[in-house]
Write a protein that holds these residues in place. Structure first.
Motif, PDB file in Angstrom:
ATOM      1  N   LEU A 140       0.813  -1.208   0.000  1.00  0.00           N
ATOM      2  CA  LEU A 140       0.000   0.000   0.000  1.00  0.00           C
ATOM      3  C   LEU A 140       0.851   1.263   0.000  1.00  0.00           C
ATOM      4  CD1 LEU A 140      -2.909  -0.919   2.441  1.00  0.00           C
ATOM      5  CD2 LEU A 140      -2.740  -1.249  -0.027  1.00  0.00           C
ATOM      6  N   GLY A 141       2.028   1.217   0.638  1.00  0.00           N
ATOM      7  CA  GLY A 141       2.903   2.384   0.624  1.00  0.00           C
ATOM      8  C   GLY A 141       3.357   2.724  -0.775  1.00  0.00           C
ATOM      9  N   ARG A 142       3.745   1.693  -1.526  1.00  0.00           N
ATOM     10  CA  ARG A 142       4.133   1.935  -2.923  1.00  0.00           C
ATOM     11  C   ARG A 142       2.953   2.493  -3.714  1.00  0.00           C
ATOM     12  NH1 ARG A 142       6.958  -2.855  -6.063  1.00  0.00           N
ATOM     13  NH2 ARG A 142       8.806  -1.874  -5.132  1.00  0.00           N
ATOM     14  N   SER A 143       1.779   1.919  -3.520  1.00  0.00           N
ATOM     15  CA  SER A 143       0.600   2.396  -4.245  1.00  0.00           C
ATOM     16  C   SER A 143       0.285   3.849  -3.905  1.00  0.00           C
ATOM     17  CB  SER A 143      -0.605   1.507  -3.924  1.00  0.00           C
ATOM     18  OG  SER A 143      -0.394   0.194  -4.388  1.00  0.00           O
ATOM     19  N   ALA A 144       0.437   4.222  -2.627  1.00  0.00           N
ATOM     20  CA  ALA A 144       0.210   5.608  -2.228  1.00  0.00           C
ATOM     21  C   ALA A 144       1.227   6.533  -2.879  1.00  0.00           C
ATOM     22  CB  ALA A 144       0.264   5.739  -0.713  1.00  0.00           C
ATOM     23  N   ALA A 145       2.495   6.118  -2.889  1.00  0.00           N
ATOM     24  CA  ALA A 145       3.533   6.933  -3.514  1.00  0.00           C
ATOM     25  C   ALA A 145       3.254   7.130  -4.992  1.00  0.00           C
ATOM     26  CB  ALA A 145       4.901   6.274  -3.303  1.00  0.00           C
ATOM     27  N   LEU A 146       2.855   6.065  -5.678  1.00  0.00           N
ATOM     28  CA  LEU A 146       2.556   6.170  -7.106  1.00  0.00           C
ATOM     29  C   LEU A 146       1.322   7.040  -7.340  1.00  0.00           C
ATOM     30  CD1 LEU A 146       3.174   2.446  -8.157  1.00  0.00           C
ATOM     31  CD2 LEU A 146       4.658   4.405  -8.633  1.00  0.00           C
ATOM     32  N   GLY A 147       0.313   6.879  -6.490  1.00  0.00           N
ATOM     33  CA  GLY A 147      -0.891   7.682  -6.638  1.00  0.00           C
ATOM     34  C   GLY A 147      -0.616   9.171  -6.454  1.00  0.00           C
ATOM     35  N   LEU A 148       0.181   9.504  -5.468  1.00  0.00           N
ATOM     36  CA  LEU A 148       0.546  10.909  -5.240  1.00  0.00           C
ATOM     37  C   LEU A 148       1.379  11.447  -6.397  1.00  0.00           C
ATOM     38  CD1 LEU A 148       1.318  10.513  -1.462  1.00  0.00           C
ATOM     39  CD2 LEU A 148      -0.317  12.165  -2.386  1.00  0.00           C
ATOM     40  N   ALA A 149       2.316  10.627  -6.891  1.00  0.00           N
ATOM     41  CA  ALA A 149       3.167  11.064  -8.004  1.00  0.00           C
ATOM     42  C   ALA A 149       2.345  11.308  -9.260  1.00  0.00           C
ATOM     43  CB  ALA A 149       4.255  10.025  -8.266  1.00  0.00           C
ATOM     44  N   ARG A 150       1.343  10.482  -9.506  1.00  0.00           N
ATOM     45  CA  ARG A 150       0.490  10.680 -10.685  1.00  0.00           C
ATOM     46  C   ARG A 150      -0.231  12.016 -10.624  1.00  0.00           C
ATOM     47  NH1 ARG A 150      -0.515   5.044 -10.199  1.00  0.00           N
ATOM     48  NH2 ARG A 150      -2.379   5.405  -8.926  1.00  0.00           N
ATOM     49  N   ARG A 151      -0.431  12.528  -9.435  1.00  0.00           N
ATOM     50  CA  ARG A 151      -1.094  13.827  -9.272  1.00  0.00           C
ATOM     51  C   ARG A 151      -0.098  14.965  -9.138  1.00  0.00           C
ATOM     52  NH1 ARG A 151      -3.938   9.676  -7.860  1.00  0.00           N
ATOM     53  NH2 ARG A 151      -6.226   9.664  -7.878  1.00  0.00           N
ATOM     54  N   GLY A 152       1.152  14.703  -9.477  1.00  0.00           N
ATOM     55  CA  GLY A 152       2.153  15.762  -9.565  1.00  0.00           C
ATOM     56  C   GLY A 152       3.046  15.936  -8.368  1.00  0.00           C
TER      57      GLY A 152
END
Length: 253
Positions: free
Chosen positions: A16-28
């Motif tokens: 989930l930490g990786r998914s959160a990091a990727l999700g935040l990165a996708r939003r800039g």
């Protein structure tokens, strides 16, 4: 917040930490990926973000070692200044945690302390250490569990450590509200990650049983939790604080 806000996600080398990091990165967001022992996984997370056109850096952080937090905060401030020309962190996601599951008679002091130290004590003192570096209007998102609402045998200490994190979120929302800092908890339900040995990802019998108890008829996907965390960190949720938001697909209603 600008589109180039800076987020720190603990335990972002996998799950989930990786998914959160990727999700935040996708939003800039530019992302600080922390890890305890999974350096290779953290490097992979950074590479995924960079391959998608984002920017990230990995830093080691052991949530059970609160005495190291002051030095980590100093190192983080220097990393933000030299890498991104910033002195402030915009988003803190307290995701890192451990799951140890024992019935009452089998709980040991060592396993009790390991759960509480990593799942509650560590996030508490990390927030304390990083609050001076949080921007006005910053966000803190603490990752809890749907097990604070429903119960299963052997989850008492784990669920209690996460429930403490939820109460902390509400209390600190009041303390830090004058700075415009929002603090919320996200409570995932059963999700197909490697947590607890990957049982909810790899065990067909368990997956089927959990799916049958969920309104949407399946277990969650990691990116669904990551996207929820990223959404909660966004301006779209700017009037939400001191809340527990369950992301479980309607588990055990």
């Amino acid at each position: 917040m600008t589109d180039h806000r800076i987020a720190l996600v603990t335990g972002a080398s996998r799950g989930l930490g990786r998914s959160a990091a990727l999700g935040l990165a996708r939003r800039g967001a530019r992302v600080v990926v922390t890890y305890r022992g999974g350096a290779e996984g953290a490097t992979d997370t950074v590479q995924m973000i960079q391959d998608a056109g984002g920017d990230a850096v990995a830093m080691r952080l052991d949530l059970s070692d609160v005495e190291s937090f002051a030095a980590f905060a100093t190192e983080l401030a220097e990393e933000l200044r030299t890498r991104w020309g910033s002195t402030r962190l915009d988003v803190l996601v307290n995701n890192a945690g451990i799951g140890l599951f024992d019935r009452l008679d089998d709980v040991t002091v060592e396993r009790f302390d390991a759960l509480v130290n990593t799942n509650f004590r560590g996030p508490f003192f990390l927030i304390q250490a990083l609050v001076p570096h949080l921007a006005e209007g910053g966000r803190v998102i603490n990752v809890s569990t749907s097990l604070t609402r429903h119960v299963s045998p052997g989850t008492s200490v784990y669920a209690a450590s996460k429930a403490a994190l939820e109460v902390l979120s509400r209390s600190l929302a009041v303390e830090l509200g004058p700075r415009g800092i929002r603090i919320n908890a996200v409570a995932p339900g059963p999700t197909a990650t490697d947590f607890n040995g990957g049982a909810m990802r790899d065990d067909p019998e368990l997956i089927g049983a959990l799916a049958a108890q969920t309104a949407l008829g399946r277990v969650g996907k990691p990116d669904e939790i990551g996207d929820a965390i990223a959404a909660l960190a966004s301006e779209d949720m700017r009037w939400v604080t001191a809340e527990r938001i369950e992301v479980s697909g309607g588990a055990l209603l």
